[in-house]
Design a protein around this motif. Structure first.
Motif, PDB file in Angstrom:
ATOM      1  N   CYS B  38      61.560   9.928  18.107  1.00  0.00           N
ATOM      2  CA  CYS B  38      60.276   9.681  18.610  1.00  0.00           C
ATOM      3  C   CYS B  38      59.444  10.957  19.263  1.00  0.00           C
ATOM      4  CB  CYS B  38      60.217   8.276  19.643  1.00  0.00           C
ATOM      5  SG  CYS B  38      58.384   8.158  20.255  1.00  0.00           S
ATOM      6  N   GLY B  39      58.412  11.385  19.165  1.00  0.00           N
ATOM      7  CA  GLY B  39      57.672  12.249  19.921  1.00  0.00           C
ATOM      8  C   GLY B  39      57.975  12.205  21.319  1.00  0.00           C
ATOM      9  N   SER B  40      58.431  10.928  21.835  1.00  0.00           N
ATOM     10  CA  SER B  40      58.936  10.931  23.235  1.00  0.00           C
ATOM     11  C   SER B  40      60.271  11.594  23.336  1.00  0.00           C
ATOM     12  CB  SER B  40      59.197   9.286  23.768  1.00  0.00           C
ATOM     13  OG  SER B  40      57.729   8.883  23.722  1.00  0.00           O
ATOM     14  N   GLY B 185      45.521  13.695  18.353  1.00  0.00           N
ATOM     15  CA  GLY B 185      47.098  13.868  17.851  1.00  0.00           C
ATOM     16  C   GLY B 185      47.215  12.919  16.603  1.00  0.00           C
ATOM     17  N   PRO B 188      52.844  10.140  14.556  1.00  0.00           N
ATOM     18  CA  PRO B 188      53.062   8.683  14.305  1.00  0.00           C
ATOM     19  C   PRO B 188      52.195   7.762  14.967  1.00  0.00           C
ATOM     20  CG  PRO B 188      55.168   9.901  14.111  1.00  0.00           C
ATOM     21  CD  PRO B 188      54.130  10.786  14.643  1.00  0.00           C
ATOM     22  N   GLY B 190      49.422   8.663  16.857  1.00  0.00           N
ATOM     23  CA  GLY B 190      48.017   8.542  16.538  1.00  0.00           C
ATOM     24  C   GLY B 190      47.698   8.251  15.239  1.00  0.00           C
ATOM     25  N   LEU B 211      47.731  20.316  12.631  1.00  0.00           N
ATOM     26  CA  LEU B 211      48.671  20.551  11.680  1.00  0.00           C
ATOM     27  C   LEU B 211      48.075  19.965  10.127  1.00  0.00           C
ATOM     28  CD1 LEU B 211      51.791  19.264  13.562  1.00  0.00           C
ATOM     29  CD2 LEU B 211      50.962  21.703  13.113  1.00  0.00           C
ATOM     30  N   ALA B 254      46.999  10.311  21.987  1.00  0.00           N
ATOM     31  CA  ALA B 254      48.096  10.088  21.421  1.00  0.00           C
ATOM     32  C   ALA B 254      49.006  11.695  21.374  1.00  0.00           C
ATOM     33  CB  ALA B 254      47.901   9.532  20.263  1.00  0.00           C
ATOM     34  N   VAL B 255      48.898  12.350  22.266  1.00  0.00           N
ATOM     35  CA  VAL B 255      49.384  13.785  22.278  1.00  0.00           C
ATOM     36  C   VAL B 255      50.585  13.715  23.202  1.00  0.00           C
ATOM     37  CG1 VAL B 255      49.350  16.108  22.498  1.00  0.00           C
ATOM     38  CG2 VAL B 255      47.432  14.831  21.414  1.00  0.00           C
ATOM     39  N   GLY B 256      50.291  13.611  24.533  1.00  0.00           N
ATOM     40  CA  GLY B 256      51.205  13.635  25.828  1.00  0.00           C
ATOM     41  C   GLY B 256      51.489  15.082  26.157  1.00  0.00           C
ATOM     42  N   ALA B 257      52.607  14.857  27.004  1.00  0.00           N
ATOM     43  CA  ALA B 257      52.943  16.014  27.843  1.00  0.00           C
ATOM     44  C   ALA B 257      53.138  17.457  27.302  1.00  0.00           C
ATOM     45  CB  ALA B 257      54.510  15.618  28.483  1.00  0.00           C
ATOM     46  N   VAL B 280      46.066  19.234  28.530  1.00  0.00           N
ATOM     47  CA  VAL B 280      45.148  19.634  27.641  1.00  0.00           C
ATOM     48  C   VAL B 280      44.423  18.585  27.059  1.00  0.00           C
ATOM     49  CG1 VAL B 280      44.631  21.177  25.729  1.00  0.00           C
ATOM     50  CG2 VAL B 280      46.366  21.956  27.402  1.00  0.00           C
ATOM     51  N   VAL B 298      48.143   6.729  25.487  1.00  0.00           N
ATOM     52  CA  VAL B 298      49.418   6.255  25.472  1.00  0.00           C
ATOM     53  C   VAL B 298      50.331   7.583  25.145  1.00  0.00           C
ATOM     54  CG1 VAL B 298      49.203   4.205  24.201  1.00  0.00           C
ATOM     55  CG2 VAL B 298      48.716   6.289  22.749  1.00  0.00           C
ATOM     56  N   ASN B 323      49.481   2.610  29.437  1.00  0.00           N
ATOM     57  CA  ASN B 323      50.782   2.269  29.660  1.00  0.00           C
ATOM     58  C   ASN B 323      51.798   2.482  28.804  1.00  0.00           C
ATOM     59  OD1 ASN B 323      52.683   0.507  31.092  1.00  0.00           O
ATOM     60  ND2 ASN B 323      51.653  -1.344  30.813  1.00  0.00           N
ATOM     61  N   THR B 325      53.971   0.954  25.998  1.00  0.00           N
ATOM     62  CA  THR B 325      53.812  -0.166  25.176  1.00  0.00           C
ATOM     63  C   THR B 325      54.509  -1.387  25.576  1.00  0.00           C
ATOM     64  OG1 THR B 325      53.163   1.145  23.394  1.00  0.00           O
ATOM     65  CG2 THR B 325      53.444  -0.836  22.788  1.00  0.00           C
ATOM     66  N   LYS B 368      57.857  20.856  13.714  1.00  0.00           N
ATOM     67  CA  LYS B 368      57.020  20.437  12.932  1.00  0.00           C
ATOM     68  C   LYS B 368      57.079  21.254  11.621  1.00  0.00           C
ATOM     69  CE  LYS B 368      55.034  17.951  16.123  1.00  0.00           C
ATOM     70  NZ  LYS B 368      56.068  16.935  17.069  1.00  0.00           N
TER      71      LYS B 368
HETATM   72  N1  LIG Z   1      52.874   4.951  25.747  1.00  0.00           N
HETATM   73  C1  LIG Z   1      54.079   4.494  25.145  1.00  0.00           C
HETATM   74  O1  LIG Z   1      54.697   3.496  25.198  1.00  0.00           O
HETATM   75  C2  LIG Z   1      54.553   5.766  23.877  1.00  0.00           C
HETATM   76  C3  LIG Z   1      55.198   5.258  23.004  1.00  0.00           C
HETATM   77  C4  LIG Z   1      55.636   6.244  21.921  1.00  0.00           C
HETATM   78  C5  LIG Z   1      55.242   7.612  22.177  1.00  0.00           C
HETATM   79  N2  LIG Z   1      54.392   7.754  23.069  1.00  0.00           N
HETATM   80  C6  LIG Z   1      53.964   9.455  23.271  1.00  0.00           C
HETATM   81  O2  LIG Z   1      52.883   9.354  22.395  1.00  0.00           O
HETATM   82  C7  LIG Z   1      52.650  10.843  22.076  1.00  0.00           C
HETATM   83  C8  LIG Z   1      52.820  11.128  20.639  1.00  0.00           C
HETATM   84  O3  LIG Z   1      54.104  10.488  20.050  1.00  0.00           O
HETATM   85  P1  LIG Z   1      54.403  10.931  18.356  1.00  0.00           P
HETATM   86  O4  LIG Z   1      55.477  10.449  18.145  1.00  0.00           O
HETATM   87  O5  LIG Z   1      53.039  10.693  17.572  1.00  0.00           O
HETATM   88  O6  LIG Z   1      54.397  12.670  18.712  1.00  0.00           O
HETATM   89  P2  LIG Z   1      54.394  14.109  17.935  1.00  0.00           P
HETATM   90  O7  LIG Z   1      54.694  14.949  18.324  1.00  0.00           O
HETATM   91  O8  LIG Z   1      54.815  13.742  16.302  1.00  0.00           O
HETATM   92  O9  LIG Z   1      52.669  14.123  17.798  1.00  0.00           O
HETATM   93  C9  LIG Z   1      51.946  14.600  18.487  1.00  0.00           C
HETATM   94  C10 LIG Z   1      50.826  15.429  17.727  1.00  0.00           C
HETATM   95  O10 LIG Z   1      49.867  15.772  18.996  1.00  0.00           O
HETATM   96  C11 LIG Z   1      49.318  17.094  18.198  1.00  0.00           C
HETATM   97  N3  LIG Z   1      48.733  17.629  19.125  1.00  0.00           N
HETATM   98  C12 LIG Z   1      48.999  18.884  20.188  1.00  0.00           C
HETATM   99  N4  LIG Z   1      48.256  19.165  21.041  1.00  0.00           N
HETATM  100  C13 LIG Z   1      47.367  18.775  20.851  1.00  0.00           C
HETATM  101  C14 LIG Z   1      46.090  18.646  21.410  1.00  0.00           C
HETATM  102  N5  LIG Z   1      45.721  19.169  22.363  1.00  0.00           N
HETATM  103  N6  LIG Z   1      45.061  17.845  20.760  1.00  0.00           N
HETATM  104  C15 LIG Z   1      45.101  17.129  19.651  1.00  0.00           C
HETATM  105  N7  LIG Z   1      46.452  16.996  18.815  1.00  0.00           N
HETATM  106  C16 LIG Z   1      47.412  17.681  19.567  1.00  0.00           C
HETATM  107  C17 LIG Z   1      50.547  17.742  17.743  1.00  0.00           C
HETATM  108  O11 LIG Z   1      50.301  18.796  16.735  1.00  0.00           O
HETATM  109  C18 LIG Z   1      51.346  16.570  17.147  1.00  0.00           C
HETATM  110  O12 LIG Z   1      50.859  16.352  15.782  1.00  0.00           O
HETATM  111  C19 LIG Z   1      53.970  11.547  22.735  1.00  0.00           C
HETATM  112  O13 LIG Z   1      53.614  12.001  24.114  1.00  0.00           O
HETATM  113  C20 LIG Z   1      54.912  10.398  23.235  1.00  0.00           C
HETATM  114  O14 LIG Z   1      55.715  10.416  23.973  1.00  0.00           O
HETATM  115  C21 LIG Z   1      54.153   7.060  24.179  1.00  0.00           C
END
Ligand SMILES: NC(=O)c1ccc[n+]([C@@H]2O[C@H](COP(=O)([O-])OP(=O)(O)OC[C@H]3O[C@@H](n4cnc5c(N)ncnc54)[C@H](O)[C@@H]3O)[C@@H](O)[C@H]2O)c1
Ligand SMILES: [Zn+2]
Ligand SMILES: [Zn+2]
Lengths: 206, 382
Positions: B38-40, B185, B188, B190, B211, B254-257, B280, B298, B323, B325, B368
């Protein structure tokens, strides 16, 4: 690939003013019928009150599968680290990688001394992580499975099976910088430590 | 058994480990058949989550076969094929009783702010995860669900987190009919959020990433408009122009840390660990949403503070919803959507690696490379 990825901009108000400056409702660019025809399932969850996470709180303790009011307590809680914001070690807890050694002392201090609200809690945990990592690297060299930076970073995957470079990287703008940034603080910290120890020695001597 | 183990930032290996044991009467041991990264997991892999211990096995997306059950397990039998939500939860605490399964209070001794998660450091409870041949599954009567006969295994494994999170993110946005929804984002999470936004009646869905292959997927799989933020000097201005200077009704973050887009913020967070995450994307969300609109977050962040533009959020009268999920709550409806072809998570799977090659898998997904969108992991015992 040069086709526009977004539709042409249009102003939705009758007199050509951007919609934010006038009271009109934004027009939908496509009617619900058009959207339904184009997108599988459009509007299937249209009613906000009929979505799985609405409302946020749904009191339903009998539907979770739990057949207890409070779970039976897992054995081995004595001495396990816990957040001091908890009343006790939770009835079920993870037993992977119990605290050990110097990193364990640092982490234990983080848990015992500071709540999650305190920066010190997290700084100590991060510090513990680094001590754990370096300790493990060093210890691994005395085993049959020493750490191997080539296999463990997956760097081999830069080459595809056919031996050519893999295509496309997302981090192209900073990936050359990354090793410097990752190693840099260590070099600086080590340098600082050496200077500090020297100064301390000198002061102690003088 | 064979298991992925963490060896420090950017380093991991596959090791021989003891097979997990029943430690509580409601535990089950599951033999993993299919897992995912996972992205996490990337946040852990990059060393951003405090108290990630050497030797930890990651993996919170997995499906498998029940191999052993504890004495109080009533709803599962040895041999059942199950999908396991990434949340570990008790089903009976104040929070679980109200459906906040991701916020369970009975499973994470290490922190009160976050519930239990498989293979996600000690900050989420210290449970080894599913990128291994076997995994301990606490509260077997509460979390796992038998995989329906008709469901594809790759959909099932994505339902344990990524897909459920995308769907949940769209719900957090409180989308109303005709709304313009921006998804930041195209990972997966997003991509499924964008698909889900339509189900809730969005009038326009715009996905932002940088990307090309992911934006392409957003167009084909999620029927969305796309913007490559690298092509604009200031993506927020572009989004304002795109929305008649109103801003989007809803932005889903849907980007995160590890958000890119500002080298400085990225380095301060992802590399120097000076903040809980690079804000950001979150700040773009706050800027790009219209006044009175909703930002749904998320994307995951660490527990340390991040430099979020909170003043703008206040001044704009925003609703911020977020939250981890509560996965199982999403499932009954998501099962219908998948069966009807409204949601198509397995379209995102680009790579399948044997467990022994998981080091490569992490590197490919993290950098990636090779157009990677979602990598799956196949343990050898399966
Ligand atoms: N809340 C939850 O329960 C939960 C569950 C699963 C994943 N997540 C989080 O969701 C996020 C996304 O997960 P993923 O598996 O899709 O990860 P991922 O790393 O595959 O996707 C993140 C995408 O964000 C893009 N990105 C980077 N900076 C950006 C910006 N400034 N603006 C727009 N896009 C940008 C990247 O190019 C990448 O395609 C992660 O932070 C993950 O930890 C949270
Ligand atoms: Zn996840
Ligand atoms: Zn609970």
């Amino acid at each position: 690939m040069s086709q526009p990825t977004t539709r042409d901009r249009d102003t939705s108000s009758a007199d050509g003013l951007p919609i934010a400056y006038v009271p009109d409702r934004p027009r939908m660019r496509e009617t619900p019928e058009q959207l339904r025809a184009r997108i599988p399932g459009w509007g299937a969850d249209l009613d906000p009150a009929d979505r799985p996470s609405h409302p946020k709180l749904q009191y339903s303790p009998d539907s979770t599968g739990a057949h207890w009011r409070f779970p039976e307590r897992q054995a081995g809680a004595e001495g396990r680290e816990r957040s001091i914001e908890h009343a006790f070690v939770t009835p079920v807890f993870g037993t992977a990688q119990p605290l050990h050694g110097v990193s364990g002392m640092i982490r234990r201090l983080a848990y015992r001394r500071y709540s999650e609200a305190r920066f010190g809690h997290w700084l100590l945990l991060i510090f513990g992580d680094r001590v754990d990592a370096w300790g493990s690297h060093l210890r691994s060299f005395a085993t049959l499975h020493p750490d191997n930076p080539i296999t463990q970073t997956g760097i081999r995957s830069e080459l595809s099976a056919s031996g050519t470079m893999r295509r496309g990287r997302s981090d192209r703008r900073h990936h050359l910088l990354d090793p410097v940034i990752v190693a840099g603080p260590w070099v600086i910290a080590a340098g600082g430590l050496v200077l500090g120890v020297r100064r301390f020695r000198r002061r102690a001597a003088g | 058994m064979r298991a992925m183990t963490y060896r420090g930032p950017y380093k991991l290996r596959v090791e021989e480990k003891d097979r997990p044991r029943i430690e509580h009467p409601n535990d089950a041991i599951v033999r993993v058949q299919l897992a995912a990264i996972c992205g996490s997991d990337l946040h852990l892999y990059h060393g951003m989550m405090p108290d990630t211990r050497i030797g930890h096995t990651f993996g919170h997306e997995f499906i498998g076969v029940v191999d052993e059950i504890g004495s109080s397990v009533q709803h599962l039998q040895v041999g059942d094929r199950v999908m396991v939500p990434f949340n570990i939860f008790c089903g009976s605490c104040w929070f679980c009783a109200r459906g906040l399964f991701s916020n369970c209070h009975n499973v994470n001794a290490n922190a009160t702010a976050v519930g239990g998660i498989y293979g996600y450091s000690h900050t989420t409870g210290g449970y080894d995860g599913g990128q291994a041949e076997y995994v301990r599954v606490p509260f077997a009567d509460v979390g796992p669900v038998k995989i329906p006969e008709w469901m594809h295994d790759e959909d099932a494994v994505l339902l344990t987190d990524a897909a459920a999170t995308g769907y949940f993110g769209a719900q957090l946005g409180e989308i109303a009919e005709g709304d313009t929804v921006v998804v930041l984002g195209a990972g997966p999470v997003g991509l499924v959020a964008a698909q889900s936004a339509w189900l809730m009646g969005a009038g326009r869905v715009i996905v932002v990433d940088h990307l090309a292959e992911r934006l392409e997927k957003a167009r084909t799989m999620a029927h969305a408009e796309t913007l490559d933020y690298d092509e604009y000097e200031d993506i927020v201005v572009e989004l304002k122009q795109q929305t008649d200077h109103l801003g989007a009704d809803v932005v889903i973050e849907a980007v995160g840390a590890e958000a890119d887009g500002s080298c400085l913020q990225h380095i301060a967070a992802a590399k120097l660990k000076l903040q809980g995450g690079s804000p950001v994307a979150l700040n773009w969300a706050i800027d790009a949403v219209r006044k009175g609109g909703t930002v749904a977050v998320v994307g995951a962040y660490g527990p340390i503070q991040s430099a979020v533009k909170f003043g703008d959020a206040v001044n704009k009268g925003l609703t911020l919803r977020m939250n981890q999920t509560p996965v199982k709550r999403q499932w009954p409806r998501m099962f219908e959507h998948i069966r009807n072809g409204h949601l198509t998570p397995r379209e995102m799977v680009t790579h399948r690696f044997p467990l022994e090659e998981i080091g490569e898998a992490y590197h490919v997904f993290s950098a990636k490379l090779d157009g990677c969108i979602k990598p799956l992991i196949l343990p050898s015992a399966s």
